[in-house]
Design a protein around this motif. Structure first.
Motif, short mmCIF file in Angstrom:
data_model
loop_
_atom_site.label_atom_id
_atom_site.label_comp_id
_atom_site.label_asym_id
_atom_site.label_seq_id
_atom_site.Cartn_x
_atom_site.Cartn_y
_atom_site.Cartn_z
N ILE A 178 -6.58 -0.64 7.17
CA ILE A 178 -5.66 0.42 6.75
C ILE A 178 -6.45 1.64 6.27
N LYS A 179 -7.49 1.40 5.50
CA LYS A 179 -8.34 2.48 5.00
C LYS A 179 -9.02 3.20 6.17
N ASN A 180 -9.47 2.43 7.14
CA ASN A 180 -10.11 2.99 8.33
C ASN A 180 -9.13 3.88 9.09
N TYR A 181 -7.87 3.44 9.21
CA TYR A 181 -6.86 4.26 9.88
C TYR A 181 -6.62 5.56 9.11
N ALA A 182 -6.53 5.46 7.79
CA ALA A 182 -6.26 6.64 6.97
C ALA A 182 -7.40 7.65 7.04
N GLU A 183 -8.62 7.16 7.24
CA GLU A 183 -9.78 8.05 7.28
C GLU A 183 -9.99 8.70 8.63
N GLU A 184 -9.40 8.12 9.68
CA GLU A 184 -9.55 8.69 11.03
C GLU A 184 -8.92 10.08 11.08
N ARG A 236 0.81 -1.22 0.00
CA ARG A 236 0.00 0.00 0.00
C ARG A 236 0.85 1.27 0.00
N LYS A 269 -8.76 -8.35 2.18
CA LYS A 269 -9.85 -7.37 2.28
C LYS A 269 -9.96 -6.82 3.69
N SER A 275 2.53 11.76 1.19
CA SER A 275 1.50 11.83 2.22
C SER A 275 1.66 13.12 3.02
N GLU A 309 -6.89 -4.51 4.40
CA GLU A 309 -6.99 -3.26 3.63
C GLU A 309 -8.09 -2.36 4.19
N ALA A 310 -9.19 -2.95 4.64
CA ALA A 310 -10.26 -2.16 5.25
C ALA A 310 -9.76 -1.49 6.52
#
Length: 192
Positions: A180-186, A39, A174, A114, A177-178
């Motif tokens: 990781i996505k959740n961490y990035a959106e926090e 990622r 899945k 980033s 990755e969900a």
């Protein structure tokens, strides 16, 4: 030709002994590292290098104490110094493991391009006699302004492995990755 195809696909299959929780955790941790680095997060190996250097120094101290060219009664003070240094350096190594590494399986730098200035610390737990695997993603520097909130999931490993012990990577991929996505959106923590 078809036989060669099945041989190459079988080589990529990750199989674990379902009766050995260390084997299961090792395969899951290895897959998590692959997923996170794919990622765009580059692995930070500074702590591993520090531990290796410290371990090498400990070994050198032990070897010098063992093969010092004077016999025992004459080198008593030197041996006491080497033993004390050996104990102190091992204590420092254990302190690093206890305070910094904990259950971490991967330290990363922030992804290139980033806006955050901190990487990730990915840690996992699979308690003995349990099928509950906990994966946690945290900021490498929790005190930073750009640090995100810690996220984690706890799921049964039975949903990622077949009866033969083969990891169903698609399902596991899945879930990770969900996370990781959740961490990035926090949203980053606000300073008090």
């Amino acid at each position: 030709m078809e036989e060669k195809k099945t041989e190459t696909t079988n080589k990529n299959v990750k199989k674990a002994n379902l009766l050995d929780h260390h084997s299961i955790k090792h395969i899951l941790d290895e897959s998590v590292s692959d997923i996170v680095t794919s990622r765009g997060y580059k692995e930070d190996v500074r702590l591993s290098n520090l531990k290796l250097i410290l371990g090498t120094i400990i070994i050198v101290v032990a070897l010098v104490a063992q093969f010092y060219n004077k016999k025992f009664p004459e080198n008593r003070d030197f041996l006491i110094g080497c033993i004390a240094l050996y104990v102190v350096l091992n204590a420092v190594l254990q302190l690093i493991l206890y305070t910094k590494e904990k259950n971490a399986i991967l330290f990363t730098y922030p992804p290139e391009g980033s806006f955050t200035s901190t990487g990730l610390v990915v840690s996992s737990k699979l308690p003995r006699f349990s099928d509950e695997y906990t994966l946690t993603i945290d900021s490498a520097d929790p005190k930073s302004i750009s640090a995100g909130k810690s996220v984690q999931f706890t799921k049964s490993v039975t949903q990622w492995f077949t009866e033969d012990g083969v990891l169903v990577e698609g399902l596991f991929w899945k879930d990770v990755e969900a996370l990781i996505k959740n961490y990035a959106e926090e949203e980053p923590k606000k300073k008090k």
